[in-house]
Scaffold this motif. Sequence first.
Motif, PDB file in Angstrom:
ATOM      1  N   VAL A   1      12.964  -5.606  10.343  1.00 45.05           N
ATOM      2  CA  VAL A   1      12.155  -4.672   9.560  1.00 45.05           C
ATOM      3  C   VAL A   1      10.842  -4.330  10.261  1.00 45.05           C
ATOM      4  N   ALA A   2      10.418  -5.194  11.193  1.00 40.87           N
ATOM      5  CA  ALA A   2       9.079  -5.039  11.800  1.00 40.87           C
ATOM      6  C   ALA A   2       8.879  -3.645  12.390  1.00 40.87           C
ATOM      7  N   GLY A   3       9.891  -3.154  13.117  1.00 40.98           N
ATOM      8  CA  GLY A   3       9.765  -1.830  13.719  1.00 40.98           C
ATOM      9  C   GLY A   3       9.625  -0.738  12.666  1.00 40.98           C
ATOM     10  N   ASP A   4      10.407  -0.848  11.596  1.00 42.12           N
ATOM     11  CA  ASP A   4      10.322   0.141  10.517  1.00 42.12           C
ATOM     12  C   ASP A   4       8.960   0.063   9.826  1.00 42.12           C
ATOM     13  N   LEU A   5       8.414  -1.151   9.697  1.00 46.18           N
ATOM     14  CA  LEU A   5       7.104  -1.286   9.056  1.00 46.18           C
ATOM     15  C   LEU A   5       6.028  -0.581   9.888  1.00 46.18           C
ATOM     16  N   HIS A   6       6.092  -0.736  11.219  1.00 47.81           N
ATOM     17  CA  HIS A   6       5.111  -0.067  12.063  1.00 47.81           C
ATOM     18  C   HIS A   6       5.249   1.443  11.979  1.00 47.81           C
ATOM     19  N   GLY A   7       6.516   1.902  11.941  1.00 49.10           N
ATOM     20  CA  GLY A   7       6.750   3.340  11.824  1.00 49.10           C
ATOM     21  C   GLY A   7       6.219   3.893  10.511  1.00 49.10           C
ATOM     22  N   ALA A   8       6.455   3.127   9.433  1.00 50.57           N
ATOM     23  CA  ALA A   8       5.974   3.570   8.119  1.00 50.57           C
ATOM     24  C   ALA A   8       4.447   3.533   8.069  1.00 50.57           C
ATOM     25  N   ASP A   9       3.856   2.514   8.692  1.00 49.57           N
ATOM     26  CA  ASP A   9       2.392   2.382   8.675  1.00 49.57           C
ATOM     27  C   ASP A   9       1.744   3.542   9.417  1.00 49.57           C
ATOM     28  N   SER A  10       2.321   3.932  10.544  1.00 49.26           N
ATOM     29  CA  SER A  10       1.709   5.016  11.327  1.00 49.26           C
ATOM     30  C   SER A  10       1.784   6.342  10.577  1.00 49.26           C
ATOM     31  N   ALA A  11       2.772   6.487   9.688  1.00 51.48           N
ATOM     32  CA  ALA A  11       2.864   7.716   8.882  1.00 51.48           C
ATOM     33  C   ALA A  11       2.082   7.577   7.588  1.00 51.48           C
ATOM     34  N   GLY A  12       1.546   6.398   7.327  1.00 51.13           N
ATOM     35  CA  GLY A  12       0.747   6.217   6.118  1.00 51.13           C
ATOM     36  C   GLY A  12       1.548   5.894   4.881  1.00 51.13           C
ATOM     37  N   VAL A  13       2.877   5.647   5.035  1.00 52.91           N
ATOM     38  CA  VAL A  13       3.705   5.394   3.862  1.00 52.91           C
ATOM     39  C   VAL A  13       3.803   3.900   3.591  1.00 52.91           C
ATOM     40  N   MET A  14       2.845   3.185   4.111  1.00 55.42           N
ATOM     41  CA  MET A  14       2.803   1.760   3.867  1.00 55.42           C
ATOM     42  C   MET A  14       1.346   1.347   3.930  1.00 55.42           C
ATOM     43  N   ALA A  15       0.964   0.432   3.057  1.00 52.53           N
ATOM     44  CA  ALA A  15      -0.404  -0.088   3.087  1.00 52.53           C
ATOM     45  C   ALA A  15      -0.315  -1.601   3.039  1.00 52.53           C
ATOM     46  N   ALA A  16      -0.876  -2.252   4.053  1.00 51.54           N
ATOM     47  CA  ALA A  16      -0.815  -3.711   4.126  1.00 51.54           C
ATOM     48  C   ALA A  16      -2.145  -4.308   3.692  1.00 51.54           C
TER      49      ALA A  16
END
Lengths: 317, 131
Positions: B84-99
């Motif tokens: 999932v790590a790669g998908d999390l980075h991809g989502a974070d760069s698009a702003g669709v994830m907030a950690a």
Amino acid sequence: MASALLLLSVCAVILAGLLNFFRAPLLRPLAQLSPRVRIRWIVGLMLTPLATGAAVVTLALGHCVMHHVMGTVEDCAVGGAVECAFCLFNPSPVSAVTSAFAAVVGLGVMYRLSLIGLGFLHARRARQRLSAVALCGPDGVWHVPGVRAFVIGWPSPVVCVGEKLVQRLDPDAVRAVTAHEQGHQERGDLLLRALGRALAMTHFAPVGAQLLASLDLAIEQACDEHASSTVRDPLIVADALILAARLQNEEEGSSPQDTSHALAARIEALCAEPNGGQLPAWTRWTARALVASAGLGVLLSHHIHQLVDQTIHWIHS
Amino acid sequence: MEVPILGELETAVLEYLWDHGTSDAKVVHSALGVAREITLSTIQSTLERLHRKQLLIRERVCHAYRYAAACTRAEFRAHAMASVAGDLHGADSAGVMAAFVDLVARADRRKLDELADLVAVARARRKTGAA
């Protein structure tokens, strides 16, 4: 018509230049505002190029549409003169250049938008993978392996909290972390973040990057406030942040470079005494002066129009 | 190991095998398929798919296969998070994830100690103020 376009375009370029060179002193006063108010100001600043550009294009294309509706297409930018930057019916070299520039900018914007769309797909795939390993708590929070806490996915974001993080934090800190992420969920922050990334590309790169960083920080601080009010102690949130950062370093290794400016800013804000949250006086007076100038410009528009027309004729002669 | 995306039935079958050990299709069907009103062949297809995805191992016993999980639940979950790590980075760069703590931000130990001292000072100041 041409003078109005030229004036608007010059204003847009001056505004962009001002934002680029004076972004630090312009953004600094915003730090004194509460995060929720600051978000509105930053989004407003991010919208200015789009609003200005839309006004320019609307005026330019509106000119062509008006001639088309009135059946006077032959009068639209006659003879290649610099009458209209985007003339559809009688394109001049100037309109060809501006159209080509607009096409290049449009391609760049579409490329960046496609990257954002790809991010949505990544989020969907991550959520599908997480659903196979997550243990769903009674409050709808997904407990997943690892040390991270995050919210992911749109339009139905889900809160995920790492099991190792839950084991290492005390119950109040876990409540604070969960409340922070639920704050993102309730406020629709993920859509705002994606919108911010789309708007940032309409600025010069350094300005866009700084505005985006300010927006992300304001969003996180707004959720820190929400978490602080849930546990009634902002220092619990601060402790949770520090412990989560330490666990993340242990799990994934620390970086040779310290890239944690946002983390430090959040903790400093949590430790600080609450302030009144008002903009300093000089910013309010500057805003009043700008509004007064715009009003004066409208009153004197005829004279400005004549001056710009004379300047254009002088350039051509 | 890249963990594939699993459907709801595939996840349920895998969970069953983790909880109950080696089983054949009939046993899995009686435990999971009857309640869901799905046929034995659907369960067999699901087991076959999981085997192709290398999540199950099987051995032939008489005329039937007996399936077991290829890895433990903990291993699967760890591999899934790594995938999932790669998908999390991809989502974070698009702003669709907030950690809670930024994915890419790293504070060194000294900086974190300084921040911890800041929190301790703030806590002491509040206690003094309250007193």
